[in-house]
Design a protein around this motif. Structure first.
Motif, PDB file in Angstrom:
ATOM      1  N   ASP A 211       2.001   5.607  -9.327  1.00 29.08           N
ATOM      2  CA  ASP A 211       2.148   5.124 -10.694  1.00 29.08           C
ATOM      3  C   ASP A 211       2.275   6.326 -11.627  1.00 29.08           C
ATOM      4  O   ASP A 211       1.306   7.051 -11.849  1.00 29.08           O
TER       5      ASP A 211
ATOM      6  N   ALA B 240       0.976   2.810  -3.338  1.00 27.27           N
ATOM      7  CA  ALA B 240      -0.281   3.241  -3.946  1.00 27.27           C
ATOM      8  C   ALA B 240      -0.199   4.704  -4.360  1.00 27.27           C
ATOM      9  O   ALA B 240       0.412   5.528  -3.687  1.00 27.27           O
ATOM     10  N   ASN B 241      -0.804   5.008  -5.480  1.00 25.32           N
ATOM     11  CA  ASN B 241      -0.875   6.373  -6.030  1.00 25.32           C
ATOM     12  C   ASN B 241       0.481   6.905  -6.489  1.00 25.32           C
ATOM     13  O   ASN B 241       0.653   8.106  -6.640  1.00 25.32           O
TER      14      ASN B 241
ATOM     15  N   LEU C 100       0.811  -1.211   0.000  1.00 24.40           N
ATOM     16  CA  LEU C 100       0.000   0.000   0.000  1.00 24.40           C
ATOM     17  C   LEU C 100       0.848   1.266   0.000  1.00 24.40           C
ATOM     18  O   LEU C 100       0.393   2.319  -0.425  1.00 24.40           O
TER      19      LEU C 100
ATOM     20  N   HIS D 284      -7.742   7.263  -6.787  1.00 24.56           N
ATOM     21  CA  HIS D 284      -6.652   6.902  -5.884  1.00 24.56           C
ATOM     22  C   HIS D 284      -7.123   5.900  -4.836  1.00 24.56           C
ATOM     23  O   HIS D 284      -8.311   5.633  -4.698  1.00 24.56           O
ATOM     24  N   LEU D 285      -6.196   5.335  -4.088  1.00 18.38           N
ATOM     25  CA  LEU D 285      -6.512   4.309  -3.098  1.00 18.38           C
ATOM     26  C   LEU D 285      -6.518   4.826  -1.666  1.00 18.38           C
ATOM     27  O   LEU D 285      -6.628   4.055  -0.724  1.00 18.38           O
TER      28      LEU D 285
END
Length: 67
Positions: free
Chosen positions: A22, A19-20, A16, A41-42
């Motif tokens: 990329d 995450a975000n 996690l 987004h996560l």
């Protein structure tokens, strides 16, 4: 995952912390940009696991940026 087939029985590690980040989806992903448009987004989860405090957190962000 996406175009990658994960064989049955293989271990899958979900990070996690990445995450975000990329670059294909978020230009300059390593930079804090409070004006960045929402793009799936996560940060608050998804579906039934969506954070119940998300609306309050978004409001706090709006208030903090207005000061």
């Amino acid at each position: 995952m996406g175009d990658v087939e994960i064989p049955r029985g293989e271990t899958l590690l979900v990070a996690l912390a990445s995450a975000n980040h990329d670059e294909r989806r978020f230009p300059d992903a390593g930079q804090l940009d409070i004006t960045r448009r929402r793009s799936g987004h996560l940060g608050f989860g998804h579906g039934v696991h969506y954070c119940m405090g998300a609306p309050l957190a978004r409001l706090e962000g709006e208030v903090a940026s207005a000061v």
